[in-house]
Design a protein around this motif. Structure first.
Motif, PDB file in Angstrom:
ATOM      1  N   VAL A 121       2.499 -39.617  48.857  1.00 35.86           N
ATOM      2  CA  VAL A 121       1.165 -39.084  49.148  1.00 35.86           C
ATOM      3  C   VAL A 121       1.224 -37.570  49.324  1.00 35.86           C
ATOM      4  O   VAL A 121       0.420 -36.830  48.745  1.00 35.86           O
ATOM      5  CB  VAL A 121       0.579 -39.737  50.418  1.00 35.86           C
ATOM      6  CG1 VAL A 121      -0.707 -39.042  50.828  1.00 35.86           C
ATOM      7  CG2 VAL A 121       0.314 -41.215  50.182  1.00 35.86           C
ATOM      8  N   GLY A 122       2.183 -37.106  50.121  1.00 31.64           N
ATOM      9  CA  GLY A 122       2.306 -35.670  50.346  1.00 31.64           C
ATOM     10  C   GLY A 122       2.555 -34.905  49.062  1.00 31.64           C
ATOM     11  O   GLY A 122       1.962 -33.849  48.818  1.00 31.64           O
ATOM     12  N   THR A 123       3.424 -35.446  48.216  1.00 30.97           N
ATOM     13  CA  THR A 123       3.726 -34.785  46.940  1.00 30.97           C
ATOM     14  C   THR A 123       2.510 -34.776  46.023  1.00 30.97           C
ATOM     15  O   THR A 123       2.219 -33.764  45.370  1.00 30.97           O
ATOM     16  CB  THR A 123       4.899 -35.498  46.247  1.00 30.97           C
ATOM     17  OG1 THR A 123       6.042 -35.447  47.088  1.00 30.97           O
ATOM     18  CG2 THR A 123       5.236 -34.821  44.926  1.00 30.97           C
ATOM     19  N   ALA A 124       1.783 -35.886  45.969  1.00 28.35           N
ATOM     20  CA  ALA A 124       0.607 -35.963  45.099  1.00 28.35           C
ATOM     21  C   ALA A 124      -0.461 -34.963  45.514  1.00 28.35           C
ATOM     22  O   ALA A 124      -1.089 -34.308  44.667  1.00 28.35           O
ATOM     23  CB  ALA A 124       0.034 -37.382  45.110  1.00 28.35           C
ATOM     24  N   VAL A 125      -0.669 -34.814  46.822  1.00 32.83           N
ATOM     25  CA  VAL A 125      -1.661 -33.853  47.310  1.00 32.83           C
ATOM     26  C   VAL A 125      -1.223 -32.428  46.971  1.00 32.83           C
ATOM     27  O   VAL A 125      -2.036 -31.605  46.528  1.00 32.83           O
ATOM     28  CB  VAL A 125      -1.882 -34.019  48.822  1.00 32.83           C
ATOM     29  CG1 VAL A 125      -2.737 -32.883  49.370  1.00 32.83           C
ATOM     30  CG2 VAL A 125      -2.539 -35.369  49.115  1.00 32.83           C
ATOM     31  N   ASP A 181       2.116 -42.257  42.544  1.00 31.38           N
ATOM     32  CA  ASP A 181       3.318 -41.872  41.801  1.00 31.38           C
ATOM     33  C   ASP A 181       2.994 -41.329  40.412  1.00 31.38           C
ATOM     34  O   ASP A 181       3.869 -41.276  39.541  1.00 31.38           O
ATOM     35  CB  ASP A 181       4.292 -43.041  41.698  1.00 31.38           C
ATOM     36  CG  ASP A 181       3.696 -44.258  40.985  1.00 31.38           C
ATOM     37  OD1 ASP A 181       2.470 -44.285  40.763  1.00 31.38           O
ATOM     38  OD2 ASP A 181       4.471 -45.180  40.660  1.00 31.38           O
ATOM     39  N   SER A 182       1.759 -40.917  40.202  1.00 34.89           N
ATOM     40  CA  SER A 182       1.375 -40.241  38.968  1.00 34.89           C
ATOM     41  C   SER A 182       1.511 -38.730  39.158  1.00 34.89           C
ATOM     42  O   SER A 182       0.974 -38.177  40.121  1.00 34.89           O
ATOM     43  CB  SER A 182      -0.065 -40.583  38.574  1.00 34.89           C
ATOM     44  OG  SER A 182      -0.174 -41.920  38.135  1.00 34.89           O
ATOM     45  N   VAL A 183       2.224 -38.087  38.249  1.00 27.60           N
ATOM     46  CA  VAL A 183       2.356 -36.632  38.267  1.00 27.60           C
ATOM     47  C   VAL A 183       1.379 -36.097  37.229  1.00 27.60           C
ATOM     48  O   VAL A 183       1.496 -36.404  36.036  1.00 27.60           O
ATOM     49  CB  VAL A 183       3.796 -36.192  37.943  1.00 27.60           C
ATOM     50  CG1 VAL A 183       3.940 -34.686  38.143  1.00 27.60           C
ATOM     51  CG2 VAL A 183       4.798 -36.941  38.822  1.00 27.60           C
ATOM     52  N   VAL A 184       0.417 -35.329  37.685  1.00 27.44           N
ATOM     53  CA  VAL A 184      -0.720 -34.953  36.851  1.00 27.44           C
ATOM     54  C   VAL A 184      -0.527 -33.554  36.286  1.00 27.44           C
ATOM     55  O   VAL A 184      -0.214 -32.611  37.020  1.00 27.44           O
ATOM     56  CB  VAL A 184      -2.029 -35.010  37.682  1.00 27.44           C
ATOM     57  CG1 VAL A 184      -3.228 -34.738  36.795  1.00 27.44           C
ATOM     58  CG2 VAL A 184      -2.160 -36.371  38.353  1.00 27.44           C
ATOM     59  N   GLY A 185      -0.690 -33.417  34.987  1.00 27.71           N
ATOM     60  CA  GLY A 185      -0.577 -32.114  34.343  1.00 27.71           C
ATOM     61  C   GLY A 185      -1.574 -31.126  34.911  1.00 27.71           C
ATOM     62  O   GLY A 185      -2.686 -31.490  35.289  1.00 27.71           O
ATOM     63  N   ALA A 186      -1.195 -29.860  34.932  1.00 25.59           N
ATOM     64  CA  ALA A 186      -2.006 -28.829  35.578  1.00 25.59           C
ATOM     65  C   ALA A 186      -3.381 -28.660  34.944  1.00 25.59           C
ATOM     66  O   ALA A 186      -4.319 -28.204  35.593  1.00 25.59           O
ATOM     67  CB  ALA A 186      -1.256 -27.492  35.561  1.00 25.59           C
ATOM     68  N   VAL A 201       2.244 -38.152  33.858  1.00 19.21           N
ATOM     69  CA  VAL A 201       3.439 -38.994  33.843  1.00 19.21           C
ATOM     70  C   VAL A 201       3.302 -40.003  34.974  1.00 19.21           C
ATOM     71  O   VAL A 201       3.075 -39.624  36.127  1.00 19.21           O
ATOM     72  CB  VAL A 201       4.732 -38.176  34.029  1.00 19.21           C
ATOM     73  CG1 VAL A 201       5.930 -39.104  34.244  1.00 19.21           C
ATOM     74  CG2 VAL A 201       4.972 -37.278  32.818  1.00 19.21           C
ATOM     75  N   HIS A 202       3.430 -41.272  34.634  1.00 15.40           N
ATOM     76  CA  HIS A 202       3.409 -42.331  35.645  1.00 15.40           C
ATOM     77  C   HIS A 202       4.856 -42.686  35.951  1.00 15.40           C
ATOM     78  O   HIS A 202       5.535 -43.311  35.135  1.00 15.40           O
ATOM     79  CB  HIS A 202       2.652 -43.545  35.116  1.00 15.40           C
ATOM     80  CG  HIS A 202       2.476 -44.621  36.140  1.00 15.40           C
ATOM     81  ND1 HIS A 202       2.375 -45.956  35.811  1.00 15.40           N
ATOM     82  CD2 HIS A 202       2.379 -44.568  37.493  1.00 15.40           C
ATOM     83  CE1 HIS A 202       2.233 -46.673  36.902  1.00 15.40           C
ATOM     84  NE2 HIS A 202       2.230 -45.855  37.943  1.00 15.40           N
ATOM     85  N   VAL A 258      10.763 -43.122  36.308  1.00 12.98           N
ATOM     86  CA  VAL A 258      10.891 -41.759  35.793  1.00 12.98           C
ATOM     87  C   VAL A 258      11.179 -40.815  36.960  1.00 12.98           C
ATOM     88  O   VAL A 258      10.430 -40.785  37.940  1.00 12.98           O
ATOM     89  CB  VAL A 258       9.603 -41.327  35.058  1.00 12.98           C
ATOM     90  CG1 VAL A 258       9.746 -39.889  34.551  1.00 12.98           C
ATOM     91  CG2 VAL A 258       9.301 -42.280  33.911  1.00 12.98           C
ATOM     92  N   GLY A 259      12.232 -40.040  36.852  1.00 12.76           N
ATOM     93  CA  GLY A 259      12.579 -39.080  37.890  1.00 12.76           C
ATOM     94  C   GLY A 259      11.595 -37.927  37.936  1.00 12.76           C
ATOM     95  O   GLY A 259      10.920 -37.612  36.945  1.00 12.76           O
ATOM     96  N   ARG A 260      11.547 -37.284  39.082  1.00 10.98           N
ATOM     97  CA  ARG A 260      10.621 -36.164  39.251  1.00 10.98           C
ATOM     98  C   ARG A 260      10.923 -35.029  38.271  1.00 10.98           C
ATOM     99  O   ARG A 260      10.014 -34.451  37.680  1.00 10.98           O
ATOM    100  CB  ARG A 260      10.708 -35.668  40.704  1.00 10.98           C
ATOM    101  CG  ARG A 260       9.836 -34.460  41.004  1.00 10.98           C
ATOM    102  CD  ARG A 260       8.379 -34.826  41.078  1.00 10.98           C
ATOM    103  NE  ARG A 260       7.547 -33.634  41.132  1.00 10.98           N
ATOM    104  CZ  ARG A 260       6.257 -33.630  41.440  1.00 10.98           C
ATOM    105  NH1 ARG A 260       5.655 -34.768  41.723  1.00 10.98           N
ATOM    106  NH2 ARG A 260       5.568 -32.520  41.467  1.00 10.98           N
TER     107      ARG A 260
END
Length: 306
Positions: A25-29, A96-101, A215-216, A134-136
């Motif tokens: 959660v902290g990373t996603a925010v 855990d979704s990393v969202v493109g800028a 990226v999920h 998938v790794g960070r």
């Protein structure tokens, strides 16, 4: 999204639902703070304080509490709209979704340019849900390369119509309908994204937008899968959604038959995999028996042993 005459405040909201994964959660925010288009309010919905990052949430992030993914997404959306009543678009991302800028900006621009589209999902560059987690670092590298290509050549504008939104990343228009997530789908909330997609298609088209990259990671929670419960939901949820008017018969069969057949076939395998598939198959059969008695009860999964 182009500002309308007299428009003030955020034009969108972003909802993050999570449970028991405070670091994600902290990373996603923090990631959302890197969006190039910042015209949105973020809402985080968790079931308890233990699901929040140790340092708390940044100022301006709205907090809501609920349990179960559909209820969390609805509660988060309601809380976000209370803080940003003028918002016309809602984004939903998994923790855990990393969202493109450029995701938010590209989605808003696309919806502005395509008024007949009611929902969009992005291009998933890597998906840990269908394979290894998938790794960070790998996620960031893929997204950086995608954004660099867009910065060099400009937006592609590429998109294609789709039949359903992918639950880990999507955005919906908020005007012209009152569709929300079905809170009768507990725990796994099996098919909750597909259900919303089917109902949204009554109001417009759905699209996958190539310039919205994500990226999920597919981060596992660490707990064991409750195979009996999962098997029950695999059958009951689509059948219930047909009864509720969301799924056609063909959609219901498409979602149920292949999974039951796979569970039946793999239940013959020796070892742990066969044991887990036999529990799923038992759940399948329990749900089928309930449906045969016209008991459309996705909530019954809560009464089954984990």
């Amino acid at each position: 999204m182009t500002a309308l005459p007299g428009e003030r405040g955020p034009v969108a909201v972003v909802v993050l639902a999570s449970a028991g994964r405070p670091e994600l959660v902290g990373t996603a925010v923090r990631d959302l703070a890197g969006q190039r288009d910042q015209r949105f309010v973020v809402a985080v919905c968790v079931p308890d304080a233990a699901s929040l990052p140790a340092g708390g949430l940044p100022d301006g992030v709205v907090l809501a509490h609920a349990r179960g993914l559909p209820a969390q997404r609805n509660a988060g959306l309601a809380a976000a709209l209370a803080a940003a009543p003028g918002a016309r678009t809602a984004f939903f991302f998994d923790d855990d979704s990393v969202v493109g800028a450029g995701y938010v900006g590209a989605a808003l621009a696309f919806l502005d340019a395509h008024p007949g589209v009611v929902g969009v999902t992005g291009r998933v560059l890597l998906d840990g849900a269908s394979g290894e987690e998938v790794g960070r670092d790998a996620a960031e590298a893929a997204l950086d390369a995608h954004q660099a290509a867009l910065d060099a050549a400009g937006p592609t504008g590429a998109w294609n119509p789709i039949s359903g939104l992918y639950g880990c990343n999507f955005a919906i228009r908020l005007d012209g309908h009152a569709e929300r997530f079905d809170e009768r789908l507990p725990l796994y909330a099996w098919m909750e994204d597909r259900d919303l997609s089917e109902r949204l298609k009554r109001h417009g088209a759905l699209a996958q937008v190539a310039d919205c990259a994500v990226v999920h990671r597919g981060v596992r929670s660490g707990g064991r899968t409750a195979h009996l419960r999962l098997g029950y939901s695999q059958v009951m949820n689509p059948v219930y959604l047909h009864h509720a008017g969301s799924f056609a018969v063909s959609m219901t069969l498409l979602q149920v038959v292949p999974r039951v057949a796979k569970n039946a076939a793999l239940s013959l395998v020796r070892g742990p995999q066969g044991a887990s598939r036999r529990r799923r198959l038992r759940g399948n059969l329990l749900a089928a028996a309930d449906a045969a008695r016209r008991r459309y009860t996705p909530e019954r999964v809560l009464d089954l042993p984990p």
